[in-house]
Design a protein around this motif. Structure first.
Motif, PDB file in Angstrom:
ATOM      1  N   LEU A 155       0.824  -1.205   0.000  1.00  0.00           N
ATOM      2  CA  LEU A 155       0.000   0.000   0.000  1.00  0.00           C
ATOM      3  C   LEU A 155       0.861   1.260   0.000  1.00  0.00           C
ATOM      4  N   GLU A 156       1.953   1.236   0.755  1.00  0.00           N
ATOM      5  CA  GLU A 156       2.869   2.385   0.762  1.00  0.00           C
ATOM      6  C   GLU A 156       3.499   2.592  -0.613  1.00  0.00           C
ATOM      7  N   SER A 157       3.830   1.496  -1.293  1.00  0.00           N
ATOM      8  CA  SER A 157       4.432   1.622  -2.629  1.00  0.00           C
ATOM      9  C   SER A 157       3.452   2.217  -3.631  1.00  0.00           C
ATOM     10  N   LEU A 158       2.155   2.099  -3.337  1.00  0.00           N
ATOM     11  CA  LEU A 158       1.121   2.671  -4.199  1.00  0.00           C
ATOM     12  C   LEU A 158       0.833   4.132  -3.875  1.00  0.00           C
ATOM     13  N   GLY A 159       1.348   4.614  -2.724  1.00  0.00           N
ATOM     14  CA  GLY A 159       1.162   6.017  -2.361  1.00  0.00           C
ATOM     15  C   GLY A 159       0.334   6.260  -1.118  1.00  0.00           C
ATOM     16  N   PHE A 160      -0.042   5.186  -0.416  1.00  0.00           N
ATOM     17  CA  PHE A 160      -0.785   5.352   0.836  1.00  0.00           C
ATOM     18  C   PHE A 160       0.184   5.548   1.994  1.00  0.00           C
ATOM     19  N   GLU A 161      -0.229   6.334   2.966  1.00  0.00           N
ATOM     20  CA  GLU A 161       0.468   6.430   4.246  1.00  0.00           C
ATOM     21  C   GLU A 161      -0.594   6.166   5.305  1.00  0.00           C
TER      22      GLU A 161
ATOM     23  N   ASP B 102      -1.492   4.787   9.372  1.00  0.00           N
ATOM     24  CA  ASP B 102      -1.052   4.541  10.744  1.00  0.00           C
ATOM     25  C   ASP B 102      -2.174   3.869  11.519  1.00  0.00           C
ATOM     26  N   GLU B 103      -1.799   3.009  12.453  1.00  0.00           N
ATOM     27  CA  GLU B 103      -2.779   2.365  13.321  1.00  0.00           C
ATOM     28  C   GLU B 103      -3.177   3.332  14.426  1.00  0.00           C
ATOM     29  N   MET B 104      -4.464   3.395  14.713  1.00  0.00           N
ATOM     30  CA  MET B 104      -4.959   4.305  15.740  1.00  0.00           C
ATOM     31  C   MET B 104      -5.541   3.565  16.947  1.00  0.00           C
ATOM     32  N   GLY B 105      -5.782   2.279  16.848  1.00  0.00           N
ATOM     33  CA  GLY B 105      -6.394   1.522  17.931  1.00  0.00           C
ATOM     34  C   GLY B 105      -7.908   1.513  17.812  1.00  0.00           C
ATOM     35  N   PHE B 106      -8.525   0.609  18.549  1.00  0.00           N
ATOM     36  CA  PHE B 106      -9.986   0.471  18.580  1.00  0.00           C
ATOM     37  C   PHE B 106     -10.567   0.270  17.179  1.00  0.00           C
ATOM     38  N   GLY B 107      -9.838  -0.451  16.319  1.00  0.00           N
ATOM     39  CA  GLY B 107     -10.328  -0.749  14.984  1.00  0.00           C
ATOM     40  C   GLY B 107     -10.193   0.386  13.994  1.00  0.00           C
ATOM     41  N   SER B 108      -9.504   1.455  14.375  1.00  0.00           N
ATOM     42  CA  SER B 108      -9.374   2.613  13.484  1.00  0.00           C
ATOM     43  C   SER B 108      -7.966   2.739  12.939  1.00  0.00           C
ATOM     44  N   ILE B 109      -7.900   3.302  11.736  1.00  0.00           N
ATOM     45  CA  ILE B 109      -6.622   3.654  11.136  1.00  0.00           C
ATOM     46  C   ILE B 109      -6.694   5.111  10.718  1.00  0.00           C
ATOM     47  N   ALA B 110      -5.533   5.727  10.588  1.00  0.00           N
ATOM     48  CA  ALA B 110      -5.448   7.098  10.070  1.00  0.00           C
ATOM     49  C   ALA B 110      -4.756   7.028   8.724  1.00  0.00           C
ATOM     50  N   ILE B 111      -5.414   7.561   7.717  1.00  0.00           N
ATOM     51  CA  ILE B 111      -4.829   7.606   6.388  1.00  0.00           C
ATOM     52  C   ILE B 111      -4.331   9.032   6.184  1.00  0.00           C
ATOM     53  N   ARG B 112      -3.025   9.162   6.054  1.00  0.00           N
ATOM     54  CA  ARG B 112      -2.392  10.476   5.988  1.00  0.00           C
ATOM     55  C   ARG B 112      -2.063  10.907   4.562  1.00  0.00           C
ATOM     56  N   GLN B 113      -2.007   9.937   3.667  1.00  0.00           N
ATOM     57  CA  GLN B 113      -1.700  10.246   2.275  1.00  0.00           C
ATOM     58  C   GLN B 113      -2.325   9.165   1.398  1.00  0.00           C
ATOM     59  N   VAL B 114      -2.808   9.568   0.232  1.00  0.00           N
ATOM     60  CA  VAL B 114      -3.391   8.627  -0.722  1.00  0.00           C
ATOM     61  C   VAL B 114      -2.781   8.877  -2.098  1.00  0.00           C
ATOM     62  N   PRO B 115      -2.852   7.879  -2.965  1.00  0.00           N
ATOM     63  CA  PRO B 115      -2.343   8.076  -4.322  1.00  0.00           C
ATOM     64  C   PRO B 115      -3.147   9.134  -5.064  1.00  0.00           C
ATOM     65  N   ASP B 116      -2.513   9.758  -6.038  1.00  0.00           N
ATOM     66  CA  ASP B 116      -3.228  10.697  -6.905  1.00  0.00           C
ATOM     67  C   ASP B 116      -4.408   9.973  -7.534  1.00  0.00           C
ATOM     68  N   GLY B 117      -5.505  10.685  -7.651  1.00  0.00           N
ATOM     69  CA  GLY B 117      -6.684  10.113  -8.277  1.00  0.00           C
ATOM     70  C   GLY B 117      -7.727   9.611  -7.293  1.00  0.00           C
ATOM     71  N   ILE B 118      -7.363   9.504  -6.022  1.00  0.00           N
ATOM     72  CA  ILE B 118      -8.341   9.119  -5.006  1.00  0.00           C
ATOM     73  C   ILE B 118      -8.758  10.379  -4.264  1.00  0.00           C
ATOM     74  N   ASP B 119     -10.018  10.690  -4.346  1.00  0.00           N
ATOM     75  CA  ASP B 119     -10.563  11.876  -3.687  1.00  0.00           C
ATOM     76  C   ASP B 119     -10.621  11.642  -2.183  1.00  0.00           C
ATOM     77  N   GLU B 120     -10.304  12.661  -1.423  1.00  0.00           N
ATOM     78  CA  GLU B 120     -10.303  12.553   0.044  1.00  0.00           C
ATOM     79  C   GLU B 120     -11.642  12.057   0.572  1.00  0.00           C
ATOM     80  N   ALA B 121     -12.729  12.434  -0.063  1.00  0.00           N
ATOM     81  CA  ALA B 121     -14.059  12.009   0.381  1.00  0.00           C
ATOM     82  C   ALA B 121     -14.283  10.514   0.157  1.00  0.00           C
ATOM     83  N   ASP B 122     -13.490   9.892  -0.725  1.00  0.00           N
ATOM     84  CA  ASP B 122     -13.652   8.474  -1.049  1.00  0.00           C
ATOM     85  C   ASP B 122     -12.642   7.572  -0.350  1.00  0.00           C
TER      86      ASP B 122
END
Length: 71
Positions: A23-29, A31-51
């Motif tokens: 996933l990192e090689s594709l452009g995702f960043e 992090d684990e947040m606990g309680f079943g949650s993750i934080a997505i800090r970066q996404v590949p170009d072409g993925i809208d933040e709302a999606d």
């Protein structure tokens, strides 16, 4: 981009972190947040933040199915 917090089922979260380098090689960043949650800090170009939540859920689903097929 501001971090997007996404809640995943335990099996989805597991497969995301099993494939974190991919996933990192594709452009995702991610992090684990606990309680079943993750934080997505970066996404590949072409993925809208709302999606971001839907995109990561679909990716987790695809990775789970690939893993089950190869087992």
């Amino acid at each position: 981009m501001a971090p997007v917090h996404v809640r995943l089922a335990d099996d989805e979260k597991e497969v995301v972190f099993e494939n974190l380098k991919l996933l990192e090689s594709l452009g995702f960043e991610i992090d684990e947040m606990g309680f079943g949650s993750i934080a997505i800090r970066q996404v590949p170009d072409g993925i809208d933040e709302a999606d971001v939540g839907n995109a990561i859920s679909e990716i987790a689903y695809s990775l789970q199915n690939k893993r089950k097929i190869s087992e």
